[in-house]
Structure formats: C-alpha cells, structure tokens
Design an enzyme around this catalytic site. Structure first.
Site, PDB file in Angstrom:
ATOM      1  N   GLY A  22     -16.363 -71.011  34.426  1.00  0.00           N
ATOM      2  CA  GLY A  22     -17.324 -72.035  34.741  1.00  0.00           C
ATOM      3  C   GLY A  22     -18.869 -71.670  33.902  1.00  0.00           C
ATOM      4  N   HIS A  23     -19.296 -70.286  33.895  1.00  0.00           N
ATOM      5  CA  HIS A  23     -20.485 -69.824  33.162  1.00  0.00           C
ATOM      6  C   HIS A  23     -20.025 -69.897  31.884  1.00  0.00           C
ATOM      7  CE1 HIS A  23     -20.436 -67.004  36.897  1.00  0.00           C
ATOM      8  NE2 HIS A  23     -21.530 -67.779  37.148  1.00  0.00           N
ATOM      9  N   VAL A  66     -16.175 -76.382  36.470  1.00  0.00           N
ATOM     10  CA  VAL A  66     -14.752 -76.133  35.891  1.00  0.00           C
ATOM     11  C   VAL A  66     -14.070 -75.615  37.020  1.00  0.00           C
ATOM     12  CG1 VAL A  66     -13.709 -74.168  34.664  1.00  0.00           C
ATOM     13  CG2 VAL A  66     -15.928 -75.259  33.831  1.00  0.00           C
ATOM     14  N   LEU A  78     -14.210 -73.014  40.410  1.00  0.00           N
ATOM     15  CA  LEU A  78     -14.608 -71.383  39.894  1.00  0.00           C
ATOM     16  C   LEU A  78     -15.853 -71.058  40.677  1.00  0.00           C
ATOM     17  CD1 LEU A  78     -13.371 -71.199  36.358  1.00  0.00           C
ATOM     18  CD2 LEU A  78     -12.067 -71.034  38.098  1.00  0.00           C
ATOM     19  N   SER A  79     -15.881 -69.819  41.402  1.00  0.00           N
ATOM     20  CA  SER A  79     -16.800 -69.366  41.709  1.00  0.00           C
ATOM     21  C   SER A  79     -16.901 -67.942  41.868  1.00  0.00           C
ATOM     22  CB  SER A  79     -17.205 -69.589  43.203  1.00  0.00           C
ATOM     23  OG  SER A  79     -17.926 -68.838  43.978  1.00  0.00           O
ATOM     24  N   GLY A  93     -24.359 -63.367  36.860  1.00  0.00           N
ATOM     25  CA  GLY A  93     -23.247 -62.246  36.389  1.00  0.00           C
ATOM     26  C   GLY A  93     -21.814 -62.702  37.103  1.00  0.00           C
ATOM     27  N   LYS A 116     -21.805 -77.609  39.720  1.00  0.00           N
ATOM     28  CA  LYS A 116     -21.250 -77.143  40.942  1.00  0.00           C
ATOM     29  C   LYS A 116     -22.307 -76.502  42.240  1.00  0.00           C
ATOM     30  CE  LYS A 116     -18.627 -73.663  43.174  1.00  0.00           C
ATOM     31  NZ  LYS A 116     -19.550 -72.751  43.478  1.00  0.00           N
TER      32      LYS A 116
HETATM   33  P1  AMP Z   1     -24.527 -68.277  39.574  1.00  0.00           P
HETATM   34  O1  AMP Z   1     -24.108 -66.805  38.607  1.00  0.00           O
HETATM   35  O2  AMP Z   1     -23.228 -68.553  40.826  1.00  0.00           O
HETATM   36  O3  AMP Z   1     -25.705 -68.098  39.981  1.00  0.00           O
HETATM   37  O4  AMP Z   1     -24.240 -69.477  38.720  1.00  0.00           O
HETATM   38  C1  AMP Z   1     -24.801 -69.471  37.490  1.00  0.00           C
HETATM   39  C2  AMP Z   1     -24.703 -70.967  36.834  1.00  0.00           C
HETATM   40  O5  AMP Z   1     -23.298 -71.258  36.761  1.00  0.00           O
HETATM   41  C3  AMP Z   1     -25.402 -72.032  37.783  1.00  0.00           C
HETATM   42  O6  AMP Z   1     -25.850 -73.027  37.160  1.00  0.00           O
HETATM   43  C4  AMP Z   1     -24.043 -72.451  38.456  1.00  0.00           C
HETATM   44  O7  AMP Z   1     -24.185 -73.883  38.644  1.00  0.00           O
HETATM   45  C5  AMP Z   1     -22.882 -72.313  37.241  1.00  0.00           C
HETATM   46  N1  AMP Z   1     -21.640 -72.475  37.828  1.00  0.00           N
HETATM   47  C6  AMP Z   1     -21.209 -71.707  38.753  1.00  0.00           C
HETATM   48  N2  AMP Z   1     -20.003 -72.043  38.991  1.00  0.00           N
HETATM   49  C7  AMP Z   1     -19.472 -73.011  37.892  1.00  0.00           C
HETATM   50  C8  AMP Z   1     -18.423 -73.765  37.675  1.00  0.00           C
HETATM   51  N3  AMP Z   1     -17.103 -73.569  38.456  1.00  0.00           N
HETATM   52  N4  AMP Z   1     -18.268 -74.685  36.840  1.00  0.00           N
HETATM   53  C9  AMP Z   1     -19.611 -74.751  36.062  1.00  0.00           C
HETATM   54  N5  AMP Z   1     -20.662 -74.172  36.072  1.00  0.00           N
HETATM   55  C10 AMP Z   1     -20.713 -73.063  37.436  1.00  0.00           C
END
Ligand code: AMP
Length: 284
Positions: free
Chosen positions: A37-38, A178, A186-187, A32, A151
C-alpha cells in the site's frame, strides 16, 4: 540506492539542490513498516514529482495514552530495501528529538470538530498529532505534491481541510486502498493479528461489501447490513460502521442520494483496524 537523511538540514539541502536543477518535489509521509500500500503511494508520487521524499517517522504525538506506540514496528532497514526495489527515493527518517526539539507540549495544529469524530472519538488527540506532524513535514520539505492513502479516509479529509484552512501551498493526491487478494486492506498493524484474528478481520471488508450491496435500500439499510456482518463475527469488536458524507465527514441522513463513504473500525484482540469504501446511494 536510496539515500537516508536523518536531519531537517539535510532535507532542506537536498530539496534546495533539486529546486536549483528545476526539479519538482513529491512527499509521501509514512510511519514505516512499509507494505505494498505504501509502495503504491511511492510509485504514484514518482509519476507526480522528480524528487520523491518518503518520510518514515513513528510520530509519538498521534498515539493516545495506552496505544501501541512502543510496539509499533520499526523496520527501517527492510523499508529501505523495499524502496530500493520500488522507485528512486530519498528517505527522511528523523529521530523524535529532531522533530520535536522543544518537547511534546510545543505548538500543535488542531483538527477541529471532525477531528473528534470516529477515529478521534476513540483516539483522543490523534488527529491533532497527525496534522501537527504533517504540517511540520510540509514545512520541512515544501513539496509540490503530497500523496496520502484513501485507507485513512478521515486523515485524508482532515489533511485536505488543513491545507485549505491554512493556505498550505501543496497539491494533495489521495491514492486508492491496496488490499490482499481476500479483501483485507493492507496495514502495518495486520502483523499483530493471530491467524484466527486475521481470518476474522475479513469481516471488515465483508461488512463494507454488504453495506454496498444493501445501498439501494438507503443509508440505514446499508448500515444495518454492514454492522450485521461484524456482529456475527465473535472475534470482532465493532467500534463503528457509518455511512458518511464525503464533503462533511458526518453521517448522512436516510434521504441522502449520491456518492458517500462507508467507514468501519473494529478491534480484534488488541489490534484496531479501519477500512472504508465508496457507496452510491440512489434517490429513493
Ligand atoms: P501509515 O504508515 O500507516 O501512517 O500510512 C502512511 C500512508 O500510507 C497513509 O497516507 C496511509 O493512508 C497510506 N496507506 C496505508 N495503508 C494503505 C493501503 N492499504 N493502501 C494504500 N495506502 C495505504
């Protein structure tokens, strides 16, 4: 309108009904606090499957003691609004009890030796927790395809390894990172950064760029150049910057030639950020 499902039974019923109509299923696992990116993963998933399920679950199993489990952003309403605008999806947002009926000490997937390196060295148990929830999501949804982000390169590597080792019948797609216009990946954790830290965080993508720039001198030259950028930034505490073999996720020797990955992790105040980039090492 995005449907929001909270139980495993609802997901199974939704998937069964899609399957009965001959539709394929794509899964995008997330925690979430969705950003572009998501959403890029969701858009990719929409080109790969007829029914796109986005899971939103802050998985306690993948947080080590003392990490940001409590403060991790939980923004379901805003997430659903973003998904409404992006693609036709179904959200699976289970409670912790729904996912871990038998409590946190139940069966786990172990990530193996690569799970103890890099992110795993700093975050003990992180990848066992991640793979356990991903395995559960694969079993709940049984998708044709699942989309992850480059990422989180080590996570993508270990999910691929799990799928191969455990013969999981799913296709994996890894989508590119992204970034902000200034290069910052993005994070969901970027929101923790103060203004000064956000500006210092540019040293991560800057270090990757410096490593790539130095690649003609070999892996060690790339490491040295990348680390120098981070060491020059006082607000940044470097955890690791390494050049690794994509096949093994282990550091390459200085005689390595070919496509590798430069990976970085650093702490800014209380926030830990990671990033990575491809690096081509020429024969020397
Ligand atoms: P998270 O919510 O951080 O667990 O991420 C969920 C998914 O989104 C994972 O597969 C991450 O690698 C991907 N993700 C997170 N940040 C980015 C980004 N900046 N660009 C592309 N995918 C991302």
């Amino acid at each position: 309108m995005t449907d929001i499902l909270h139980t495993i039974a609802e997901v199974r019923a939704t998937v069964a009904s899609a399957r009965a109509d001959g539709r394929t299923v794509a899964l995008v696992p997330t925690m979430g606090a969705l950003h572009s990116g998501h959403l890029s993963l969701v858009e990719r998933a929409a080109t790969l499957g007829d029914l796109v399920i986005v899971s939103i679950f802050v998985n306690p199993l993948q947080f080590a003691a003392g990490e940001d489990l409590e403060r991790y952003p939980r923004t379901l309403e805003a997430d659903v609004a973003k998904l409404d605008a992006a693609a036709d999806t179904v959200v699976f947002a289970p409670s912790v009890d729904e996912m871990y009926t038998h409590g946190p000490s139940s069966t786990r997937v172990t990530a193996g030796p690569v799970g103890d390196l890099f992110e795993g060295a700093t975050r003990p148990g992180h990848f066992d927790g991640t793979l356990t929830v991903v395995a559960k999501l694969f079993n709940i949804v049984q998708p044709d395809v699942a989309v992850f982000g480059q990422k989180d390169a080590q996570q993508a590597f270990l999910v691929r390894q799990m799928v191969a080792d455990l013969d999981v019948p799913v296709r994996l797609e890894i989508a590119p990172t992204v970034r902000e216009a200034d290069g910052l990946a993005l994070s969901s954790r970027n929101r923790y950064l103060t203004e000064a830290e956000a500006s210092a965080a540019l040293a991560l993508s800057g270090a990757l760029a410096a490593a790539v720039e130095a690649s003609s001198g070999g892996a060690e030259a790339a490491r040295v150049a990348g680390r120098a950028v981070l060491e020059a930034e006082t607000l940044v505490e470097l955890d690791y910057l390494e050049v690794i073999d994509r096949e093994t996720y282990r550091p390459v020797g200085d005689d390595f030639a070919g496509d590798a990955l430069v990976i970085v992790a650093a702490r800014l105040g209380t926030t830990r950020l990671i990033d990575n980039r491809s690096i081509a090492l020429p024969p020397r």
